[in-house]
Design an enzyme around this catalytic site. Sequence first.
Site, mmCIF file in Angstrom:
data_model
loop_
_atom_site.group_PDB
_atom_site.id
_atom_site.type_symbol
_atom_site.label_atom_id
_atom_site.label_comp_id
_atom_site.label_asym_id
_atom_site.label_seq_id
_atom_site.Cartn_x
_atom_site.Cartn_y
_atom_site.Cartn_z
ATOM 1 N N GLU A 1 2.161 -21.636 -35.316
ATOM 2 C CA GLU A 1 2.829 -20.764 -34.354
ATOM 3 C C GLU A 1 2.228 -21.008 -32.982
ATOM 4 O O GLU A 1 1.040 -21.310 -32.855
ATOM 5 C CB GLU A 1 2.672 -19.299 -34.768
ATOM 6 C CG GLU A 1 3.268 -19.000 -36.133
ATOM 7 C CD GLU A 1 3.055 -17.567 -36.579
ATOM 8 O OE1 GLU A 1 2.996 -16.675 -35.702
ATOM 9 O OE2 GLU A 1 2.931 -17.336 -37.792
ATOM 10 N N HIS B 1 6.988 -15.301 -30.916
ATOM 11 C CA HIS B 1 6.400 -14.324 -30.005
ATOM 12 C C HIS B 1 6.174 -14.885 -28.605
ATOM 13 O O HIS B 1 5.570 -14.208 -27.758
ATOM 14 C CB HIS B 1 5.103 -13.790 -30.597
ATOM 15 C CG HIS B 1 5.321 -13.069 -31.885
ATOM 16 N ND1 HIS B 1 5.658 -11.732 -31.941
ATOM 17 C CD2 HIS B 1 5.303 -13.505 -33.173
ATOM 18 C CE1 HIS B 1 5.821 -11.374 -33.206
ATOM 19 N NE2 HIS B 1 5.616 -12.426 -33.968
ATOM 20 N N LYS C 1 13.318 -10.666 -31.001
ATOM 21 C CA LYS C 1 12.117 -10.153 -30.323
ATOM 22 C C LYS C 1 12.427 -10.056 -28.833
ATOM 23 O O LYS C 1 13.157 -9.173 -28.414
ATOM 24 C CB LYS C 1 10.929 -11.028 -30.672
ATOM 25 C CG LYS C 1 10.614 -10.975 -32.178
ATOM 26 C CD LYS C 1 9.464 -11.851 -32.571
ATOM 27 C CE LYS C 1 9.091 -11.663 -34.030
ATOM 28 N NZ LYS C 1 10.153 -12.025 -34.989
#
Length: 377
Positions: free
Chosen positions: A167, A199, A228
């Site tokens: 990530e 994210h 998100k």
Amino acid sequence: MTPYPRHALRLEQLEARGRLRALAPGRGLDFSSNDYLGLRDSIELAQSVSEALARGVPVGSGGSRLLRGNDAEFERLEAEAAAFFGAKACLYMGGGFQANQALLSCLPMNGDLVLHDALVHASMHEGMRLGSAEQRSFRHNDARDAAAQIRRWRERGGKGRVWLALETLYSMDGDFAPLADFVAIARKHDATLILDEAHATGLYGANGRGLAPSDCDVPMIVIHTCGKALGASGALICADSVVIRTLINRARPFIYATAPSPLMAAAVRCALRLLQTQPQWRNHAAALRQRAHQAAESIGLRHSGSQILPLIVGDDPAAIRLAQRLQAAGLDLRAVRPPTVPRGTARLRISLTGRLQPRDIDTLFSTLATLAPELTP
């Protein structure tokens, strides 16, 4: 008497350990969601959905995209997203979990190696579990360990492709991956990078394109989730056209799933336009991060520079109690416990969401200093 006594016993055991989960509505200031830009309830996204309905975009898809569920709105989004993120091709799926599951169960083949960061999301683990490739983890954000694992695998006879999964920004610790180091490893070992930008999308990089390097000279697959910072739902897989065509033809989570609502594709298209034309959304989020980092430092709370600040409590019941006290004060934080995080690191995950104001940041940290002085030396 329940017909499921063993399941009831497991629930009782979870409750005794402080790990029983329950659904609860959001109340108070939002310090727990992933709505990092505040787009989820924005007028702009609502209008985009209303306009899509007015021009005949249906509410439901009616089936999988390989049957009759392939609405033109999906194809518009994929073309626009590929151009925005600088990808050769793009595929829109129902969510980030589904996207990671599809990628890692479908692309790595028997004889390949999936080498992943120890803290990658459960969706990647689920994809690896369903796939046929060998899998190994490396220490979190430790590029040297990753390189050493590849060398050992080759020395022991590994001959297939290496898929390096990580990530760009980790959801529970809020820290960034050293991407330049992993690009160098991928280049040296002819590996494919799989980068989950869940994210980071919308907040970082040029116009919110994320942290994945542009003009990268190694094979790279990038996942941008839409639920998100983009305020909608779904996920975009950006990759080489052969990868996208392979997923369409072989990825079971894509082939056998009903397509998402075409209205969500319209909302994501709107969010991508906002990233390009209205920088105030990102500027506000950046200002909140700066204020929160200063406040965190003033009370000795560690952070990694992102919009996610973990407050480690350690004990599961203690994390629940602290979350409840903060919720009673009008601050919506939630306790995150194992197995989502390692044992002994139960925490409150402070998330800086887009509808917060600077005064809300001040309120949070002053309340924390009062309620949890032992955690904020």
